[in-house]
Design an enzyme around this catalytic site. Structure first.
Site, PDB file in Angstrom:
ATOM      1  N   HIS A   1       0.802  -1.228   0.000  1.00 21.36           N
ATOM      2  CA  HIS A   1       0.000   0.000   0.000  1.00 21.36           C
ATOM      3  C   HIS A   1       0.830   1.271   0.000  1.00 21.36           C
ATOM      4  O   HIS A   1       0.282   2.380   0.044  1.00 21.36           O
ATOM      5  CB  HIS A   1      -0.954   0.026   1.194  1.00 21.36           C
ATOM      6  CG  HIS A   1      -0.264   0.149   2.519  1.00 21.36           C
ATOM      7  ND1 HIS A   1       0.023   1.362   3.082  1.00 21.36           N
ATOM      8  CD2 HIS A   1       0.213  -0.772   3.364  1.00 21.36           C
ATOM      9  CE1 HIS A   1       0.641   1.167   4.239  1.00 21.36           C
ATOM     10  NE2 HIS A   1       0.778  -0.118   4.428  1.00 21.36           N
TER      11      HIS A   1
HETATM   12  N1  UDP Z   1      -2.391  -5.923   9.226  1.00 21.47           N
HETATM   13  C1  UDP Z   1      -3.620  -6.488   9.519  1.00 21.47           C
HETATM   14  N2  UDP Z   1      -4.418  -6.898   8.488  1.00 21.47           N
HETATM   15  C2  UDP Z   1      -4.044  -6.794   7.186  1.00 21.47           C
HETATM   16  C3  UDP Z   1      -2.776  -6.215   6.897  1.00 21.47           C
HETATM   17  C4  UDP Z   1      -1.977  -5.777   7.944  1.00 21.47           C
HETATM   18  O1  UDP Z   1      -3.978  -6.637  10.688  1.00 21.47           O
HETATM   19  O2  UDP Z   1      -4.817  -7.181   6.299  1.00 21.47           O
HETATM   20  C5  UDP Z   1      -1.578  -5.415  10.354  1.00 21.47           C
HETATM   21  C6  UDP Z   1      -0.182  -5.965  10.416  1.00 21.47           C
HETATM   22  O3  UDP Z   1      -0.156  -7.161  11.166  1.00 21.47           O
HETATM   23  C7  UDP Z   1       0.583  -4.844  11.107  1.00 21.47           C
HETATM   24  C8  UDP Z   1      -0.141  -3.612  10.653  1.00 21.47           C
HETATM   25  O4  UDP Z   1      -1.406  -4.028  10.165  1.00 21.47           O
HETATM   26  O5  UDP Z   1       0.446  -4.939  12.501  1.00 21.47           O
HETATM   27  C9  UDP Z   1       0.648  -2.945   9.558  1.00 21.47           C
HETATM   28  O6  UDP Z   1      -0.071  -1.919   9.051  1.00 21.47           O
HETATM   29  P1  UDP Z   1       0.280  -1.207   7.662  1.00 21.47           P
HETATM   30  O7  UDP Z   1       0.920  -2.170   6.749  1.00 21.47           O
HETATM   31  O8  UDP Z   1      -0.978  -0.537   7.243  1.00 21.47           O
HETATM   32  O9  UDP Z   1       1.244  -0.056   8.120  1.00 21.47           O
HETATM   33  P2  UDP Z   1       2.821   0.143   8.099  1.00 21.47           P
HETATM   34  O10 UDP Z   1       3.390  -0.816   9.085  1.00 21.47           O
HETATM   35  O11 UDP Z   1       3.294  -0.056   6.719  1.00 21.47           O
HETATM   36  O12 UDP Z   1       2.987   1.553   8.543  1.00 21.47           O
END
Ligand code: UDP
Length: 362
Positions: A203
């Site tokens: 994303h």
């Molecule tokens: N996550 C979730 N469901 C999903 C995809 C990700 O619960 O379908 C969780 C994942 O385990 C992690 C968090 O969302 O804890 C990560 O979020 P994201 O990828 O949106 O943010 P980033 O870490 O890239 O800032």
């Protein structure tokens, strides 16, 4: 002490869950939700599954471009700050919510603490990198996940108020993985077997907002040698639709395009996957903690230790690079504890206590 916690999107709900219980044992917490993520799939399910208390205030900012979000959150937050007069404001990570909180604190002269401070990808084209740097330089208490983060701050001349506490997301992963193993039926529901499928998330703006990059992401997905589960972020789904690529993925054999998953289902699917392909910061860390090989669909990462130890490969959106990495998934020899072993939430609250004590008049 009164601590105002500002959260707004999926990873921040996970991170705040690690801190909130410890914080509330010693201080008053005012929890504010900016509304950057607002639907059940990206927000409510996390409050429910992780036992995060209901927000005291919701700013309802919703989807918008970065400038509108930052300005709107500041506009909604400042009266709440004036009203609740916190002794400290706590922000997490690197989103528009994080930056808006930091700017409002600077404007109103309120002390700011930043959890996940000092993370750097050294890629200035990432909006998250700008948010991290700006927030760190407005913070009085800088709570770091790793020694690398502490070094990054020192290189920028920031040493005062820096505390190495470990990674709060790791607390939640370690605590929740056994719960997910008991309570989630995701493997049955999605008809996959342990070690026989891949999990995919994507994303980041750099991967999905540019149609050319998005096309390369789809090329990678269509070439995967194992069945893949792809819980698509709403932003990604929208970009795929606009680019006319959604139907192709929906019809592809071997790829299951899913809605975003709740945390328990996601952790259970991650833990049992052969490998994960992701551009998420949080997922890279979680994969390491669960001993799952990670292929990062970016050219840089903030979680450099996982790459140095061989658990994480940076392939960008290069199809051949991804396939080569998938052809070599043997577990590296060493898996040291990198992120504080599940004690970072308590570490944050201890650091807040030290910060407050240092400010008491003698
Ligand atoms: N996550 C979730 N469901 C999903 C995809 C990700 O619960 O379908 C969780 C994942 O385990 C992690 C968090 O969302 O804890 C990560 O979020 P994201 O990828 O949106 O943010 P980033 O870490 O890239 O800032």
């Amino acid at each position: 002490m009164r601590v105002l916690t500002l959260v707004g999107n999926r990873p921040q709900f996970v991170k705040a869950a690690a801190v909130s219980t410890h914080l509330r044992a010693q201080h008053d917490e005012v929890l504010v939700h900016s509304g950057q993520h607002y639907d059940d799939e990206l927000s409510a399910v996390f409050f429910h599954e992780l036992g995060l208390p209901a927000p005291d205030r919701e700013l309802g900012i919703g989807s918008a471009d970065a400038a509108t979000q930052v300005a709107g959150i500041m506009h909604g937050l400042e009266p709440v700050l004036a009203d609740s007069r916190p002794d400290l404001v706590l922000v997490y990570g690197d989103t528009n919510t994080t930056l808006a909180g930091a700017l409002s604190c600077a404007r109103l002269g309120l002390p700011l603490a930043h959890v996940e401070s000092g993370m750097r990808s050294f890629d200035d084209s990432m909006p998250e990198e700008r948010n991290r740097v700006l927030t760190d330089h407005l913070s009085g208490l800088l709570l770091c996940s790793t020694p690398t983060a502490v070094e990054n701050l020192a290189r920028e001349g920031v040493e005062e108020g820096v505390e190495l506490v470990g990674d709060v997301m790791a607390d939640v992963t370690l605590l929740t993985a056994p719960v997910a193993a008991r309570e989630s039926d995701a493997l049955d529901r999605f008809a996959v077997r342990e070690g026989e499928y891949l999990l995919v998330t994507a994303h980041r703006a750099g991967n999905v907002d540019d149609p050319e990059a998005l096309g390369r992401l789809v090329e990678v997905l269509l070439a995967l040698p194992l069945p893949a589960l792809f819980p698509a972020h709403p932003r990604t789904r929208a970009r795929l639709e606009t680019a006319g690529l959604l139907a192709q993925l929906e019809q592809a054999q071997g790829i299951s395009l899913l809605p975003p998953l709740g945390y328990l289902d996601f952790l259970q699917l991650l833990r049992n996957s052969r490998a994960v392909l992701t551009d998420s910061g949080g997922v890279q860390k979680e994969a390491y903690l669960l001993g799952v090989p990670c292929i990062t669909l970016r050219d840089t990462t903030e979680w450099v230790e996982t790459v140095e130890l061989g658990w994480n490969r940076l392939t960008g959106l290069d199809r051949d690079g991804v396939l080569a990495a998938l052809g070599d998934l043997a577990a590296p020899p060493s898996h040291p504890e990198l992120y504080g072993g599940g004690h970072a939430g308590a570490g944050v609250v201890d650091a807040i206590g030290r910060w407050a004590a240092a400010r008491q008049p003698a």
